[in-house]
Each structure stands twice: as C-alpha cells, then as structure tokens.
Design an enzyme around this catalytic site. Structure first.
Site, PDB file in Angstrom:
ATOM      1  N   CYS A  97      -3.383   1.520   6.450  1.00 25.74           N
ATOM      2  CA  CYS A  97      -3.597   0.826   7.872  1.00 25.74           C
ATOM      3  C   CYS A  97      -4.389   1.462   8.973  1.00 25.74           C
ATOM      4  O   CYS A  97      -5.033   1.527  10.261  1.00 25.74           O
ATOM      5  CB  CYS A  97      -2.097   0.417   8.223  1.00 25.74           C
ATOM      6  SG  CYS A  97      -0.932   1.416   8.392  1.00 25.74           S
ATOM      7  N   GLU A 146       4.332  -4.188  12.741  1.00 26.77           N
ATOM      8  CA  GLU A 146       4.007  -2.792  12.246  1.00 26.77           C
ATOM      9  C   GLU A 146       2.427  -3.685  11.342  1.00 26.77           C
ATOM     10  O   GLU A 146       2.585  -4.053  10.117  1.00 26.77           O
ATOM     11  CB  GLU A 146       4.115  -2.153  10.932  1.00 26.77           C
ATOM     12  CG  GLU A 146       5.016  -0.833  12.152  1.00 26.77           C
ATOM     13  CD  GLU A 146       5.034  -0.204  13.514  1.00 26.77           C
ATOM     14  OE1 GLU A 146       4.018   0.413  12.638  1.00 26.77           O
ATOM     15  OE2 GLU A 146       6.062   0.277  13.633  1.00 26.77           O
ATOM     16  N   LEU A 147       0.910  -3.924  11.698  1.00 26.90           N
ATOM     17  CA  LEU A 147      -0.186  -5.037  11.549  1.00 26.90           C
ATOM     18  C   LEU A 147      -1.143  -4.041  11.342  1.00 26.90           C
ATOM     19  O   LEU A 147      -0.768  -2.668  11.502  1.00 26.90           O
ATOM     20  CB  LEU A 147      -0.024  -5.848  12.355  1.00 26.90           C
ATOM     21  CG  LEU A 147       1.041  -6.709  13.084  1.00 26.90           C
ATOM     22  CD1 LEU A 147       1.002  -7.756  13.836  1.00 26.90           C
ATOM     23  CD2 LEU A 147       2.191  -7.079  11.908  1.00 26.90           C
ATOM     24  N   GLU A 162     -10.811  -4.602   8.828  1.00 32.29           N
ATOM     25  CA  GLU A 162     -10.055  -3.143   7.939  1.00 32.29           C
ATOM     26  C   GLU A 162     -11.175  -3.161   6.548  1.00 32.29           C
ATOM     27  O   GLU A 162     -11.283  -4.183   5.694  1.00 32.29           O
ATOM     28  CB  GLU A 162      -8.902  -3.848   7.809  1.00 32.29           C
ATOM     29  CG  GLU A 162      -7.604  -3.233   8.498  1.00 32.29           C
ATOM     30  CD  GLU A 162      -6.599  -3.282   7.845  1.00 32.29           C
ATOM     31  OE1 GLU A 162      -6.219  -4.320   7.865  1.00 32.29           O
ATOM     32  OE2 GLU A 162      -5.623  -2.291   8.609  1.00 32.29           O
ATOM     33  N   ASN A 178       0.717  -1.048  -0.084  1.00 31.69           N
ATOM     34  CA  ASN A 178       0.419   0.391   0.242  1.00 31.69           C
ATOM     35  C   ASN A 178       0.368   1.199   0.051  1.00 31.69           C
ATOM     36  O   ASN A 178       0.803   2.336  -0.506  1.00 31.69           O
ATOM     37  CB  ASN A 178      -1.293  -0.185   1.091  1.00 31.69           C
ATOM     38  CG  ASN A 178      -0.421   0.067   2.495  1.00 31.69           C
ATOM     39  OD1 ASN A 178       0.454  -0.295   2.825  1.00 31.69           O
ATOM     40  ND2 ASN A 178      -1.845  -0.431   3.719  1.00 31.69           N
TER      41      ASN A 178
HETATM   42  P1  NAD Z   1       0.630  -8.548   4.103  1.00 28.36           P
HETATM   43  O1  NAD Z   1       0.039  -9.320   5.161  1.00 28.36           O
HETATM   44  O2  NAD Z   1      -0.856  -9.778   2.447  1.00 28.36           O
HETATM   45  O3  NAD Z   1       1.669  -8.697   3.089  1.00 28.36           O
HETATM   46  C1  NAD Z   1       2.761  -8.461   3.179  1.00 28.36           C
HETATM   47  C2  NAD Z   1       4.432  -8.303   3.304  1.00 28.36           C
HETATM   48  O4  NAD Z   1       4.414 -10.083   3.614  1.00 28.36           O
HETATM   49  C3  NAD Z   1       4.154  -8.593   1.630  1.00 28.36           C
HETATM   50  O5  NAD Z   1       4.802  -8.199   1.290  1.00 28.36           O
HETATM   51  C4  NAD Z   1       3.739 -10.154   1.484  1.00 28.36           C
HETATM   52  O6  NAD Z   1       4.147 -10.527   0.433  1.00 28.36           O
HETATM   53  C5  NAD Z   1       4.644 -10.651   2.675  1.00 28.36           C
HETATM   54  N1  NAD Z   1       3.962 -12.086   2.725  1.00 28.36           N
HETATM   55  C6  NAD Z   1       2.977 -12.378   2.784  1.00 28.36           C
HETATM   56  N2  NAD Z   1       2.800 -13.628   3.688  1.00 28.36           N
HETATM   57  C7  NAD Z   1       3.929 -13.950   4.249  1.00 28.36           C
HETATM   58  C8  NAD Z   1       4.370 -14.875   4.547  1.00 28.36           C
HETATM   59  N3  NAD Z   1       3.392 -16.129   4.670  1.00 28.36           N
HETATM   60  N4  NAD Z   1       5.729 -14.977   4.560  1.00 28.36           N
HETATM   61  C9  NAD Z   1       6.547 -14.120   4.700  1.00 28.36           C
HETATM   62  N5  NAD Z   1       5.977 -12.666   4.049  1.00 28.36           N
HETATM   63  C10 NAD Z   1       4.854 -12.693   3.256  1.00 28.36           C
HETATM   64  O7  NAD Z   1      -0.428  -7.470   3.631  1.00 28.36           O
HETATM   65  P2  NAD Z   1      -0.582  -6.789   2.175  1.00 28.36           P
HETATM   66  O8  NAD Z   1      -1.990  -6.995   2.066  1.00 28.36           O
HETATM   67  O9  NAD Z   1       0.604  -6.238   1.570  1.00 28.36           O
HETATM   68  O10 NAD Z   1      -0.573  -5.213   3.823  1.00 28.36           O
HETATM   69  C11 NAD Z   1      -1.595  -4.218   3.905  1.00 28.36           C
HETATM   70  C12 NAD Z   1      -2.425  -4.822   5.208  1.00 28.36           C
HETATM   71  O11 NAD Z   1      -0.815  -3.952   5.496  1.00 28.36           O
HETATM   72  C13 NAD Z   1      -3.290  -4.341   6.365  1.00 28.36           C
HETATM   73  O12 NAD Z   1      -3.745  -4.753   7.527  1.00 28.36           O
HETATM   74  C14 NAD Z   1      -2.643  -2.809   6.514  1.00 28.36           C
HETATM   75  O13 NAD Z   1      -3.820  -2.468   7.628  1.00 28.36           O
HETATM   76  C15 NAD Z   1      -1.213  -2.986   6.898  1.00 28.36           C
HETATM   77  N6  NAD Z   1      -0.526  -2.124   7.532  1.00 28.36           N
HETATM   78  C16 NAD Z   1       0.045  -1.818   8.054  1.00 28.36           C
HETATM   79  C17 NAD Z   1       1.039  -0.684   8.513  1.00 28.36           C
HETATM   80  C18 NAD Z   1       1.488  -0.063  10.057  1.00 28.36           C
HETATM   81  O14 NAD Z   1       2.853   0.606   9.977  1.00 28.36           O
HETATM   82  N7  NAD Z   1       1.041  -0.956  11.021  1.00 28.36           N
HETATM   83  C19 NAD Z   1       1.472   0.231   7.537  1.00 28.36           C
HETATM   84  C20 NAD Z   1       0.709  -0.044   6.007  1.00 28.36           C
HETATM   85  C21 NAD Z   1       0.262  -1.479   5.641  1.00 28.36           C
END
Ligand code: NAD
Length: 494
Positions: A301, A267-268, A398, A168
């Site tokens: 997020c 950071e979730l 979300e 994002n």
């Molecule tokens: P996601 O968890 O699907 O993926 C995030 C990253 O993790 C990607 O690079 C993905 O390829 C990788 N990934 C996925 N599965 C994995 C695994 N099993 N092992 C290792 N890496 C893996 O999240 P997304 O859809 O890319 O992003 C959106 C989410 O991120 C939302 O929940 C949002 O709230 C959160 N987010 C949080 C913050 C924060 O600062 N708290 C900031 C931005 C986004």
C-alpha cells in the site's frame, strides 16, 4: 504433531503443511467449519494447490464472536503486566521458529524468504512494542475547576473487536492489530484473506502456546467474506472494526458499521507520489525506490505509484532505474538467485497487465518489461514506463505490481499540485538535499506519512495511517494502543 516438532533451521514443507492448523479457532479450540466445507489455498508461483482450509459459514462466525464476547470481561480484568508477558511469550515463540513462520509465508504469498523473514521481524517489532505499551496506559486525576470535586479520566479496553487483514502482508498486518488489541485487554475475531490464511493459523497457535486464555483470539477463515463478516459487523456485539484492505471494501464496511455506530479503524489503499528534485542525491533516491517499489513485487500500500522526477535529472534517473530493475530475477522462492516473487493471483496479474496496457495505449513509452514471463505462476516482469499521460489509469489507481511509472516535472508548485491530485493520502516520498524545501514540501503534501529521503515509513514506534480515502485511525506508536481503548470520564463529588 505440532509446529514445535518441525526442525527450526531447515523446515520441511511437507511437515509444515501436515502440522499447521487448518481449522477455525473458536474459544481456544481448533474446530472444522460446521458444514465441514473447505477451500483451497494455492501457491502463486506454481498455481498448484497447497492445502485445504476450513470454510466458515455465518453461524461459525457468530460462534467465534460470541466466544470473544464471553471472554471479554475476564480478559479486561487481567493485569496489563500479564498481557505484556503473553505478548513477550508470543514474540519468543515466533522468533525461535522464525524459519518455520517465514517458510509458511513464502509458501502462500510467494515472497522470497528474505522478504518473509523481514515481514516476520516487522511483526515482531509490533508485538514487542505493544508488550511495552501495555503497561503504560495512562489516565488523569485533577480538581474540578467548577465544583471543587475531582475529575478522573480512565482508559478502558474498547471491547470485542473484529479484525480483517489483507493478503499482501498477512503476518505483519495481523500483528499490527492483534498486539495492541491484546495489550489493551480486548478480545477479537480475526479474519485473514483467503489467499494467505496459513501464517495467521501458526501465529494464533503461538498466542495459545504463550498462555492466552481461550476465547481471546478467535480465527475465522472463509471464502465468503461478506456473507460471514457482515452479520458480525451488524450484530451489535462487537465494539470495534479494524480493517486493512482496499478502499472500495473499506467504504462498504463503513456503511455496515454505521448501523451500530461501531468504532472503526480503516487502513486503506494508497497512490503514493515519489518526488525526486534536481538537488536530490540520486543514489539515495534510487536505493529507496527499489525497496519501496519492488518489495513484495510492488504489492504494497506504500509503494510509489507516480514517480515525479525533475526534468533536468530524469534521463539519468531513468538509466539508474533500468540498471537496477534489470537485476531482478522473478521465480519460485525455493530457487537460488530469485529475488522477485509472483503477484498473488490471476486477478492481480490481469489488473497489472491492464494498467500497463492502458498507459501505453494512451501514449506512455514502455522502456522496460511490460509482459509476463512464460511458464506457470503469476509473475510479471519488472517494468518501467516513461511520460505517463495524466489521463492514464495508473494516476488514479494503485498499480500493485513491479511497474515504475516515471513522469517529468519542472517546478515545486507544479509537482505538489500533481502529487496531491488524488483521492488517496497514505504516503508521499520527497528526495531533496534542500532543508527548507524538504520541510515546505513535506508539510504541503496531503498524506498521513511522508518519507523524506527514505523509501520506508512503517515502524512500530511511529503512528501510521492515511488521510482522505486512505483511511481513518493509526497503527503503531502510542496511537496504535489508543485505537483499542475507550476514554471514560468520572465526575466525583466529594
Ligand atoms: P481487499 O479489500 O480485497 O481485502 C482485504 C480483506 O477484506 C481480506 O481479508 C478480504 O477477504 C476481506 N474482504 C473483502 N471483501 C469483504 C467484505 N465485503 N466484507 C468483509 N471482508 C471483506 O484487499 P486486498 O486485495 O486483500 O489487499 C490489498 C489492498 O489493501 C490494497 O488496496 C492496499 O493498498 C490495501 N492495504 C492497505 C494497507 C494500509 O496500511 N493502509 C496495508 C496493506 C494493504
């Protein structure tokens, strides 16, 4: 040809695609995946392919981590001043090539250019902030009160790090991790999301151009995140895992990290309440909500997920909201007048559609939007829901889309209880002109960050992070550097 040859002011998309690195960065060199495999990055506004990228296998990930491990001790021994200089150089290169970086970001994420520029600027803030923090790592020296010897506390680089970032905000989320890691003297393997790897490639090249030694930043792109990253996390070679992404993936990675008691930052996901009291300035609140809710098409997020408005002002607030939401024009970032991009992919479009359908089926009133426009691209119309029942999915999940869900409340106690009734605790927003209430409610909300009469809370100079299932650790502020440092105590006998 390199990115440097592309005109800075009006970057040509074909030239960008022909020159942005598409391979893995291992030990200072761009190399193809060992199997030769690639995967395709798509334009979310047209659903058409943009470019093919190296698809790393587990062995490639291992080579990248070994390069980071090999480079660690020399980089840790470099002076903080030299690391600060590299970060300043990176910032200079990115700033000079702002339009190229912004165009790459819009191409792969679909954001309007104005949002891409803002994201690059936000990332630059972090790079420049940590260039300054790099030279302010403090320790301590004091007389041991028991032995009379000396007590010395030093902060040292934590060691090789694994960084994983989401789609994002692919530039700024990478900057929030790369800048403090480099400032602290840590080497890294960074894995971007498969949807948006390109801007990180250009970013990594800027580190090389700024003189970063080989092996300090290694980039691994892959369509098999788990297969490539799990062996790295469980290898025992890394000392830190810093992850930004969804809570379910974060929980899985925490389990993997437990094997070697790997230091983690998470950071979730969020589920932000946005509370508008009857004494709020509604114009301020609506301005804040628009930036907060519509930025990146709601895929943030920190986006307001549950909008609680006092029952005495909710009708007026709804009228303002509809007026403002109706002003958004979804479309391709290259087209004039467009100010709303698409969702990132089909999965996200289906998820947003399902969340709206669920709310309506359970009794919410659909006041605006509620569907996707005709034509290609993962677009979703600006949508307003009213009186969303408590059992609707969007209260617990979300939304991650341009959907504003209004709910009425009557008392302060009631709205604080409802706002806190979630597993998440990333951000909460409060709008009131009453100082006592502002402080009372801000302190009562279970969130790592509170926006008080503001719709944004992320700044390089401030610590950002979540409580509850929204995460562990902080990015930004001096805390962001501490995440990449280990504290060592040396007991000295004279
Ligand atoms: P996601 O968890 O699907 O993926 C995030 C990253 O993790 C990607 O690079 C993905 O390829 C990788 N990934 C996925 N599965 C994995 C695994 N099993 N092992 C290792 N890496 C893996 O999240 P997304 O859809 O890319 O992003 C959106 C989410 O991120 C939302 O929940 C949002 O709230 C959160 N987010 C949080 C913050 C924060 O600062 N708290 C900031 C931005 C986004």
């Amino acid at each position: 040809m390199s990115l440097e040859t592309i005109p800075v002011d009006s970057p040509d998309i074909e030239a960008i695609l022909a020159t942005t690195p598409t391979n893995l960065l291992i030990d200072g060199r761009w190399v193809p995946a060992s199997s030769g495999s690639t995967f395709t990055v798509y334009d979310p506004a047209t659903e058409q392919p943009l470019v093919d990228i190296a698809d790393a296998a587990p062995a490639d990930g291992r080579r990248a981590l070994e390069a980071a491990v090999a480079a660690q001790s020399a980089f840790a021994a470099s002076t903080p001043g030299s690391r600060a200089e590299i970060l300043r150089g990176v910032a200079r290169i990115v700033r000079e090539r702002m339009e190229v970086f912004a165009t790459i970001l819009s191409m792969e994420a679909g954001k309007p250019l104005v949002e891409s520029r803002a994201e690059i600027n936000s990332g630059l803030d972090f790079i420049e902030h940590f260039a300054e923090e790099a030279v302010r790592t403090e320790g301590n020296y004091q007389v041991n009160p028991v032995s009379g010897g000396r007590m010395i506390v030093v902060k040292q680089p934590i060691g090789p790090c694994i960084l994983i970032t989401p789609w994002n905000f692919p530039f700024s989320q990478a900057a929030r991790k790369l800048a403090p890691a480099v400032a602290a003297g840590c080497t890294v393997v960074i894995k971007p999301a498969a949807e948006t790897p390109l801007v990180l490639m250009a970013f990594a090249q800027a580190f090389l151009d700024a003189g970063l030694p080989a092996g300090v930043v290694n980039v691994v792109t892959t369509s098999s995140a788990n297969a490539v990253m799990q062996p790295l996390i469980q290898s025992g070679l890394a000392r830190k895992l810093s992850f930004t992404g969804s809570t379910p993936v974060g929980v899985e990675l925490l389990k993997q990290a437990a094997d070697h008691v790997l230091n983690v930052a998470m950071e979730l996901g969020g589920n932000a309440p946005f509370i508008v009291f009857d004494d709020a300035d509604l114009d301020i609140a609506i301005d804040a909500l628009m930036i907060n809710k519509m930025w990146n098409c709601g895929q943030t997020c920190t986006s307001a997920n549950r909008i609680y408005v006092h029952s005495s002002v909710i009708d007026r607030f709804q009228r303002l909201l509809i007026e403002r939401m109706s002003g958004y024009v979804p479309g391709h970032w290259r087209d004039d007048g467009v100010n709303l991009g698409p969702l990132i992919n089909r999965k996200q479009l289906d998820a947003v559609s399902a969340i709206v359908a669920d709310a309506v089926a359970k009794g919410a009133e659909l006041v605006l939007g509620g569907a996707r426009p005709d034509g290609p691209g993962y677009f979703y119309r600006p949508t307003v829901l009213r009186d969303v029942p408590s059992d609707a999915l969007l209260n617990s999940e979300e939304i991650f889309g341009p959907v504003a869900a209004l709910m009425a409340f009557d008392t302060e106690d009631e709205v604080v209880r409802r706002a806190n009734d979630t597993e998440y605790g990333l951000v909460a927003y409060v709008f009131t002109e009453n100082l006592r209430r502002a402080v009372r409610v801000s302190e009562a909300l279970e969130a790592g960050n509170v926006g008080l009469n503001r719709g944004t809370v992320a700044y390089a100079a401030a610590p950002f992070g979540g409580v509850k299932k929204s995460g562990l650790g902080r990015e930004g502020g001096s805390e962001g550097l501490d995440e990449f440092l280990e504290t060592k105590f040396i007991a000295l006998q004279l």
